[in-house]
Motif scaffolding. Structure first.
Motif, PDB file in Angstrom:
ATOM      1  N   ALA A 169       0.823  -1.206   0.000  1.00 26.16           N
ATOM      2  CA  ALA A 169       0.000   0.000   0.000  1.00 26.16           C
ATOM      3  C   ALA A 169       0.855   1.253   0.000  1.00 26.16           C
ATOM      4  N   ARG A 170       0.388   2.251  -0.719  1.00 22.08           N
ATOM      5  CA  ARG A 170       1.066   3.548  -0.715  1.00 22.08           C
ATOM      6  C   ARG A 170       0.848   4.236   0.633  1.00 22.08           C
ATOM      7  N   GLY A 171       1.911   4.595   1.291  1.00 23.69           N
ATOM      8  CA  GLY A 171       1.813   5.269   2.574  1.00 23.69           C
ATOM      9  C   GLY A 171       1.828   4.327   3.762  1.00 23.69           C
ATOM     10  N   MET A 172       1.771   2.998   3.515  1.00 25.37           N
ATOM     11  CA  MET A 172       1.811   2.023   4.610  1.00 25.37           C
ATOM     12  C   MET A 172       2.309   0.703   4.020  1.00 25.37           C
ATOM     13  N   ALA A 173       3.613   0.568   3.911  1.00 24.39           N
ATOM     14  CA  ALA A 173       4.227  -0.528   3.165  1.00 24.39           C
ATOM     15  C   ALA A 173       3.967  -1.895   3.765  1.00 24.39           C
ATOM     16  N   ASP A 174       3.593  -1.981   5.061  1.00 25.38           N
ATOM     17  CA  ASP A 174       3.341  -3.281   5.672  1.00 25.38           C
ATOM     18  C   ASP A 174       1.915  -3.772   5.409  1.00 25.38           C
ATOM     19  N   GLN A 175       1.142  -3.010   4.647  1.00 27.78           N
ATOM     20  CA  GLN A 175      -0.227  -3.392   4.299  1.00 27.78           C
ATOM     21  C   GLN A 175      -0.326  -3.636   2.803  1.00 27.78           C
ATOM     22  N   SER A 176      -1.200  -4.559   2.424  1.00 26.33           N
ATOM     23  CA  SER A 176      -1.421  -4.850   1.007  1.00 26.33           C
ATOM     24  C   SER A 176      -2.769  -4.298   0.553  1.00 26.33           C
ATOM     25  N   VAL A 177      -2.803  -3.920  -0.714  1.00 27.20           N
ATOM     26  CA  VAL A 177      -4.051  -3.447  -1.323  1.00 27.20           C
ATOM     27  C   VAL A 177      -4.160  -4.041  -2.722  1.00 27.20           C
ATOM     28  N   VAL A 178      -5.348  -3.979  -3.271  1.00 20.04           N
ATOM     29  CA  VAL A 178      -5.532  -4.382  -4.662  1.00 20.04           C
ATOM     30  C   VAL A 178      -4.663  -3.498  -5.542  1.00 20.04           C
ATOM     31  N   ASN A 179      -4.038  -4.091  -6.524  1.00 21.11           N
ATOM     32  CA  ASN A 179      -3.147  -3.352  -7.414  1.00 21.11           C
ATOM     33  C   ASN A 179      -3.918  -2.234  -8.133  1.00 21.11           C
ATOM     34  N   PRO A 180      -3.561  -0.955  -7.898  1.00 20.76           N
ATOM     35  CA  PRO A 180      -4.293   0.144  -8.547  1.00 20.76           C
ATOM     36  C   PRO A 180      -4.260   0.065 -10.064  1.00 20.76           C
ATOM     37  N   ILE A 181      -3.186  -0.463 -10.619  1.00 27.28           N
ATOM     38  CA  ILE A 181      -3.082  -0.549 -12.078  1.00 27.28           C
ATOM     39  C   ILE A 181      -4.143  -1.507 -12.635  1.00 27.28           C
ATOM     40  N   VAL A 182      -4.487  -2.524 -11.856  1.00 21.66           N
ATOM     41  CA  VAL A 182      -5.482  -3.497 -12.315  1.00 21.66           C
ATOM     42  C   VAL A 182      -6.899  -2.905 -12.300  1.00 21.66           C
ATOM     43  N   VAL A 183      -7.216  -2.125 -11.272  1.00 19.33           N
ATOM     44  CA  VAL A 183      -8.582  -1.575 -11.177  1.00 19.33           C
ATOM     45  C   VAL A 183      -8.737  -0.276 -11.946  1.00 19.33           C
ATOM     46  N   MET A 184      -7.633   0.373 -12.305  1.00 22.59           N
ATOM     47  CA  MET A 184      -7.708   1.662 -12.994  1.00 22.59           C
ATOM     48  C   MET A 184      -8.548   1.615 -14.270  1.00 22.59           C
ATOM     49  N   PRO A 185      -8.443   0.582 -15.123  1.00 17.99           N
ATOM     50  CA  PRO A 185      -9.280   0.558 -16.329  1.00 17.99           C
ATOM     51  C   PRO A 185     -10.777   0.622 -16.030  1.00 17.99           C
ATOM     52  N   LEU A 186     -11.186   0.095 -14.880  1.00 17.30           N
ATOM     53  CA  LEU A 186     -12.609   0.106 -14.542  1.00 17.30           C
ATOM     54  C   LEU A 186     -13.139   1.517 -14.367  1.00 17.30           C
ATOM     55  N   VAL A 187     -12.283   2.443 -13.952  1.00 20.75           N
ATOM     56  CA  VAL A 187     -12.704   3.832 -13.786  1.00 20.75           C
ATOM     57  C   VAL A 187     -13.242   4.380 -15.103  1.00 20.75           C
ATOM     58  N   VAL A 188     -12.617   3.987 -16.203  1.00 20.86           N
ATOM     59  CA  VAL A 188     -13.051   4.448 -17.528  1.00 20.86           C
ATOM     60  C   VAL A 188     -14.125   3.528 -18.106  1.00 20.86           C
ATOM     61  N   LEU A 189     -13.911   2.222 -18.012  1.00 17.25           N
ATOM     62  CA  LEU A 189     -14.804   1.263 -18.652  1.00 17.25           C
ATOM     63  C   LEU A 189     -16.239   1.377 -18.123  1.00 17.25           C
ATOM     64  N   LEU A 190     -16.386   1.536 -16.822  1.00 10.36           N
ATOM     65  CA  LEU A 190     -17.730   1.609 -16.242  1.00 10.36           C
ATOM     66  C   LEU A 190     -18.458   2.877 -16.666  1.00 10.36           C
ATOM     67  N   VAL A 191     -17.725   3.972 -16.822  1.00  5.84           N
ATOM     68  CA  VAL A 191     -18.346   5.208 -17.302  1.00  5.84           C
ATOM     69  C   VAL A 191     -18.809   5.054 -18.749  1.00  5.84           C
ATOM     70  N   VAL A 192     -17.942   4.500 -19.590  1.00  5.41           N
ATOM     71  CA  VAL A 192     -18.312   4.298 -20.995  1.00  5.41           C
ATOM     72  C   VAL A 192     -19.524   3.374 -21.080  1.00  5.41           C
ATOM     73  N   MET A 193     -19.515   2.301 -20.299  1.00  8.01           N
ATOM     74  CA  MET A 193     -20.652   1.376 -20.294  1.00  8.01           C
ATOM     75  C   MET A 193     -21.921   2.072 -19.826  1.00  8.01           C
ATOM     76  N   GLY A 194     -21.792   2.889 -18.768  1.00  6.56           N
ATOM     77  CA  GLY A 194     -22.959   3.593 -18.253  1.00  6.56           C
ATOM     78  C   GLY A 194     -23.536   4.580 -19.238  1.00  6.56           C
ATOM     79  N   LEU A 195     -22.692   5.229 -20.022  1.00  6.13           N
ATOM     80  CA  LEU A 195     -23.177   6.162 -21.031  1.00  6.13           C
ATOM     81  C   LEU A 195     -23.818   5.438 -22.208  1.00  6.13           C
ATOM     82  N   ARG A 196     -23.379   4.224 -22.453  1.00  2.00           N
ATOM     83  CA  ARG A 196     -23.992   3.416 -23.510  1.00  2.00           C
ATOM     84  C   ARG A 196     -25.281   2.753 -23.036  1.00  2.00           C
ATOM     85  N   ASP A 197     -25.306   2.327 -21.763  1.00  2.00           N
ATOM     86  CA  ASP A 197     -26.478   1.616 -21.232  1.00  2.00           C
ATOM     87  C   ASP A 197     -26.552   1.829 -19.723  1.00  2.00           C
ATOM     88  N   LYS A 198     -27.483   2.684 -19.296  1.00  2.00           N
ATOM     89  CA  LYS A 198     -27.608   2.980 -17.867  1.00  2.00           C
ATOM     90  C   LYS A 198     -28.073   1.756 -17.085  1.00  2.00           C
TER      91      LYS A 198
END
Length: 622
Positions: A169-198
């Motif tokens: 984790a950023r700011g707390m190296a002894d903790q683990s988090v989901v890889n931000p690079i893996v979830v980052m595409p969802l930030v865009v993909l879900l918006v595009v999907m929502g604009l195509r089909d609410k």
């Protein structure tokens, strides 16, 4: 109620089906008081097994093993943020596939029990873009190959985020988090999907899980925890505030009546004023609604957000866990079971696993400016949606199960409903056809009318039935009336009580494919009540003609009326009416009638429009 056998109304199905509509409604909601939907308890067990296997069994196993924990050693991972992150992503995957809420018989989905993925992986189905005239590249209502591929990529991305190992984790190296690079595409993909089909965005519960994904992507560890706390508190408090109106008391009695573990009829009947004559909420039901519901859902979350006393935090957390487990146990229609389990888990993880006094309080957020921006973003849609419900779905408005929804009833002339199956290719047939594959036709029709009884017990149901009575008059008895939430579910593969998913845009998309004649398919549709007004706006839609009437009903009239309207329909106040929209007559199809613009159907041009609201003396009577 038996384990494998349901409990139908105590009347012969053929006799029941021969009665006038509002008499059938009276019998249906009187039966609902003691038996709810009357479903066999086996159905409830199926839902429990689904949650235990899909969400808890597979979900927790994947989340823990991929994060380096033994799923059986709960003590090692219950307060690990990465496990909670993956629980969110896994639950979102189940929801967007149609395996979470709005699944199965309690949502009118019998064969098949799943919608979602069966619909959204097929080219040619109906899609509903939210702003087709304003957002380039979103026009049309046909699902394309691009939409199918985009949807499948989102499913794959969510699954990858769950099964891939985390990172420091950023700011707390002894903790683990989901890889931000893996979830980052969802930030865009879900918006595009929502604009195509609410529909798909709403089905993913994007109003709650999308902000979490944004937090996972861009924030350091402590800020993620604090932001998630703010998110869940915004959901709770928003829902609590929405229950302050007159509608919520009418939600509690039918919900308790459909609760499988409440077996005493006396307990169920105590939630109504005077069984069977007056089935409005009793004082006890109103007390439960606004004390155990409204008050708890506002006060306890605020305590959790700001308390630095561990004992006070534990008490508030126990209260909220019990709150969600109680809702889970009632099997509310739309059955958001996975959502309630996730929120109960979130309460424990966020507020007890990361206590405010241990450096995870609101004041520990790294940037006051960014904190203010997040708070503003979390309250924007609830505020806008409560002031202008026509602009925002009740879900981003945080009005979960408050009784204040956009709602509708569909009315079909003889033979008109069957045209949906004839002209619209999709994985499921209409609900009557699904039921008739399991029961005799008379039994199937009587079973389906129980949903109308359920609707009448809610305040907005009195407004909808009144609009039908006003508009169709004596012709009403010639129509087959359907609860729109169930009916729309078979068309688009999902509905969660959101009338915005079956408004005039969906009706126009249906009309484009079917070509109903005037009067064959009539819809009465009502918007949610704005928080500062005592009215609900309505539309009357003829599939062939578009919107033919607009106006409003008074919420005070709805809550005072008896569910089966023995004194006749409540008044409606018409602000606009198309001159071509008089009383439609049920007739056979004579020609194809297609909406000119199926995304934004226009009103007939020969019309008059009153911009100011009429006085009570100007109310249009039947």
């Amino acid at each position: 109620m038996g384990f494998t056998q349901g409990v139908p109304p105590d009347i012969e199905p053929a006799e029941f089906n021969g009665l006038p509509l509002m008499e059938r409604v009276r019998i249906a909601h009187t039966h609902w008081v003691d038996h709810g939907f009357g479903t066999p308890k086996m159905i409830n067990v199926i839902y429990l097994v689904k949650v235990l296997i899909l969400q808890i069994g597979i979900g927790i196993t994947l989340a823990t093993l991929s994060s380096g924990f033994n799923p059986l050693d709960v003590g090692s991972w219950w307060n690990e943020l990465i496990v909670y992150q993956k629980a969110i992503l896994w639950t979102m995957l189940l929801e967007i596939m149609g395996l979470g809420g709005t699944w199965g018989p309690l949502c009118g989905r019998f064969k098949p029990m799943t919608g979602g993925v069966l619909y959204w992986t097929r080219v040619g189905g109906i899609r509903l873009p939210p702003w087709p005239d304003r957002v380039p590249g979103t026009r049309g209502d046909r699902r394309s190959l691009f939409d199918v591929v985009l949807y499948c990529v989102i499913l794959a991305n969510l699954l990858l985020a769950v099964v891939l190992p985390g990172v420091a984790a950023r700011g707390m190296a002894d903790q683990s988090v989901v890889n931000p690079i893996v979830v980052m595409p969802l930030v865009v993909l879900l918006v595009v999907m929502g604009l195509r089909d609410k529909v798909i965005f709403i089905a993913s519960r994007g109003e709650q899980y999308y902000p979490a994904i944004v937090f996972f992507t861009f924030l350091p560890f402590v800020d993620i925890v604090v932001a998630l706390k703010l998110l869940i508190v915004a959901v709770w408090v928003g829902a609590g505030v929405s229950k302050l109106g007159k509608h919520f008391s009418h939600v509690i009695p039918p919900m308790i009546s459909n609760t499988p573990w409440v077996v005493l009829k006396s307990v169920k009947r105590a939630h109504y004023r005077r069984y069977p004559e007056d089935l409005r909420p009793s004082r006890m039901a109103s007390g439960i609604a606004h004390v155990l519901g409204t008050l708890v859902e506002i006060v306890a979350p605020l305590v959790l957000l700001f308390s630095t006393n561990i004992h006070l935090s534990i008490g508030a957390a126990v209260l909220m866990v019990c709150f969600h487990l109680f809702i889970f146990s009632t099997f509310p229609l739309a059955v958001p079971l996975e959502w309630n389990i996730l929120f109960a888990f979130a309460t424990i993880v966020l507020f007890l696993g990361f206590p405010n006094q241990d450096g995870f309080g609101v004041t520990d957020f790294s940037s006051p400016f960014l904190l203010a921006l997040i708070v503003a973003g979390l309250v924007f849609f609830p505020i806008l949606g409560n002031l202008r419900p026509d602009l925002v779905s009740f879900l981003p408005s945080m009005r979960q199960y408050a009784g204040n929804w956009a709602t509708a009833l569909w009315a079909f002339a003889p033979g008109a409903e069957a045209k949906l199956d004839e002209f619209i290719d999709r994985p499921a047939k209409t609900t009557p056809v699904q039921l008739e594959s399991m029961y005799e036709p008379d039994v199937a029709r009587m079973t389906l009318d129980l949903t109308l009884g359920w609707r009448s017990l809610h305040s907005n149901g009195r407004g909808l039935f009144s609009l039908l009575m006003h508009h169709l008059g004596e012709d009403l008895e010639n129509y087959d009336v359907r609860e729109a939430e169930f009916a729309a579910n078979t068309i688009i593969g999902f509905n969660f009580g959101d009338g915005h998913l079956h408004d005039h845009r969906l009706i126009a998309a249906i009309q484009k494919r079917v070509g109903y004649a005037p009067g064959e398919f009539v819809v009465v549709w009502m918007e949610s009540q704005p928080i500062h007004k005592g009215t609900q706006q309505y539309k009357i839609i003829d599939a062939a003609l578009g919107i033919i009437e607009e106006g409003y009903v008074m919420v005070a009239d709805e809550v005072e009326a008896l569910p089966h309207l023995p004194n006749g329909p409540i008044p409606r106040y018409t602000t606009w009416r198309a001159e071509t929209g008089g009383q439609p007559t049920a007739g056979r199809r004579t020609a194809d009638h297609h909406a000119a613009d199926h995304n934004s159907p226009s009103k007939p041009t020969a019309a008059h429009h009153t911009m100011s609201e009429p006085t009570a003396d100007e109310a249009v009577s039947s």
